[in-house]
Design a protein around this motif. Structure first.
Motif, PDB file in Angstrom:
ATOM      1  N   ALA A 198       0.838  -1.195   0.000  1.00 27.33           N
ATOM      2  CA  ALA A 198       0.000   0.000   0.000  1.00 27.33           C
ATOM      3  C   ALA A 198       0.873   1.244   0.000  1.00 27.33           C
ATOM      4  O   ALA A 198       1.920   1.288   0.623  1.00 27.33           O
ATOM      5  N   SER A 199       0.451   2.238  -0.737  1.00 28.92           N
ATOM      6  CA  SER A 199       1.127   3.532  -0.775  1.00 28.92           C
ATOM      7  C   SER A 199       0.072   4.609  -0.750  1.00 28.92           C
ATOM      8  O   SER A 199      -0.830   4.628  -1.591  1.00 28.92           O
ATOM      9  N   GLU A 200       0.163   5.498   0.245  1.00 33.63           N
ATOM     10  CA  GLU A 200      -0.829   6.563   0.412  1.00 33.63           C
ATOM     11  C   GLU A 200      -2.237   5.962   0.456  1.00 33.63           C
ATOM     12  O   GLU A 200      -3.168   6.475  -0.156  1.00 33.63           O
ATOM     13  N   ASN A 201      -2.360   4.833   1.172  1.00 31.45           N
ATOM     14  CA  ASN A 201      -3.642   4.157   1.373  1.00 31.45           C
ATOM     15  C   ASN A 201      -4.263   3.637   0.077  1.00 31.45           C
ATOM     16  O   ASN A 201      -5.466   3.398   0.015  1.00 31.45           O
ATOM     17  N   LYS A 202      -3.447   3.442  -0.938  1.00 31.13           N
ATOM     18  CA  LYS A 202      -3.908   2.858  -2.189  1.00 31.13           C
ATOM     19  C   LYS A 202      -3.237   1.510  -2.397  1.00 31.13           C
ATOM     20  O   LYS A 202      -2.024   1.386  -2.245  1.00 31.13           O
ATOM     21  N   ARG A 208      -3.788  -5.970  -5.324  1.00 31.37           N
ATOM     22  CA  ARG A 208      -5.250  -6.069  -5.407  1.00 31.37           C
ATOM     23  C   ARG A 208      -5.651  -7.373  -6.097  1.00 31.37           C
ATOM     24  O   ARG A 208      -6.573  -8.063  -5.656  1.00 31.37           O
ATOM     25  N   TRP A 243      -5.092   1.332   4.431  1.00 32.29           N
ATOM     26  CA  TRP A 243      -5.047   0.758   3.084  1.00 32.29           C
ATOM     27  C   TRP A 243      -6.160  -0.266   2.857  1.00 32.29           C
ATOM     28  O   TRP A 243      -6.587  -0.479   1.714  1.00 32.29           O
ATOM     29  N   ASP A 246      -9.238   0.811   0.929  1.00 31.08           N
ATOM     30  CA  ASP A 246      -9.200   0.873  -0.532  1.00 31.08           C
ATOM     31  C   ASP A 246      -9.696  -0.420  -1.176  1.00 31.08           C
ATOM     32  O   ASP A 246      -9.785  -0.509  -2.399  1.00 31.08           O
TER      33      ASP A 246
END
Length: 270
Positions: A198-202, A208, A243, A246
């Motif tokens: 996860a990066s910046e909650n993405k 995924r 994260w 998302d």
């Protein structure tokens, strides 16, 4: 008057953040040096403040696990490490006295897992590892293995019905992890101490895809491999909640806590 009402509601909303997504931390250690730096009552308070629903905890030696279990039996799920002290990571699989130690603890206390232990490749074929696997079968225990893919394959060759939590998933790529999950139906992926999912909650596309293919096979954890890591348990739980938002809610709940409960057969105790 409206402002007087809205302010408390906003405050309550903020305070509830730690509880809006229960988290089962499936990779925590509470070893002898952590017990000294973070005494049991303080450690239990950290677990509660983090809003953890449960925590799979092991230690070197096992006294740390027993101490934190006494302070927080509603949260702590005990696991038994084969290590009696630091420095045994690369030698324990060749030391038959480890088995004496493990068997004596199993006779005295209740556990849900053996590990986290370190073993790679043909380490699994040593008499010590083979006995560990036999004990897992005898006592219906999860094996928490810090291993490579070859060792994971060898565990399942020895005990096809084993339940295995792959610590850090071998630090492999998502596609490599997915390949192993396809091979072994009772293998779970431990995401502890990874910051690439996860990066910046993405959630990145490759992760995924892994979560969507295997929504029932991933769990989260902090990995408190050093005493100071205990102070990251709360922030890591918040990072995890961030994260997970998302992902679809059903998958997020599974990764946050439901998968760990299933993996450890905790549903049978409700």
């Amino acid at each position: 008057m409206k402002h007087l009402i809205l302010l408390p509601l906003a405050l309550l909303s903020s305070l509830a953040t730690a509880k809006d997504m229960p988290v089962f931390d499936a990779h925590i250690h509470y070893s002898h040096d952590a017990v000294i730096q973070v005494p049991p009552k303080e450690a239990a308070a950290i677990l509660r403040k983090a809003g953890l629903k449960k925590a799979l905890i092991s230690s070197s030696d096992d006294n740390g696990t027993q101490a934190i279990y006494k302070e927080a039996p509603d949260i702590v799920v005990p696991a038994l490490r084969p290590y009696r002290r630091r420095g045994e990571i690369s030698t324990w699989m060749h030391d038959p006295t480890v088995i004496t130690y493990v068997e004596s603890r199993l006779a005295k206390y209740k556990y849900k897992a053996l590990g986290e232990f370190h073993a790679y490749g043909d380490d699994i074929d040593t008499p010590v590892l083979q006995r560990m696997i036999a004990l897992a079968k005898q006592h219906d225990l999860l094996l928490h293995a810090h291993s490579d893919a070859d060792a994971i394959d060898r565990i399942f060759k020895t005990f096809p019905d084993a339940r295995v939590l792959w610590a850090h998933s071998g630090f492999g790529r998502p596609d490599e992890i997915r390949a192993s999950l396809r091979k072994h139906k009772n293998l779970w992926s431990d995401l502890a101490f990874r910051d690439d999912q996860a990066s910046e909650n993405k959630v990145p596309a490759e992760w995924r895809a892994a979560f969507e293919e295997f929504p029932d096979r991933f769990v989260v954890g902090t990995d408190t491999f050093a005493p100071e890591r205990w102070y990251y348990i709360g922030s890591h739980a918040d990072y995890t909640r961030g994260w997970l938002k998302d992902l679809p809610a059903t998958i997020a709940k599974k990764i946050a806590y439901e998968n760990a409960e299933t993996m450890l057969s905790l549903h049978n105790e409700k």
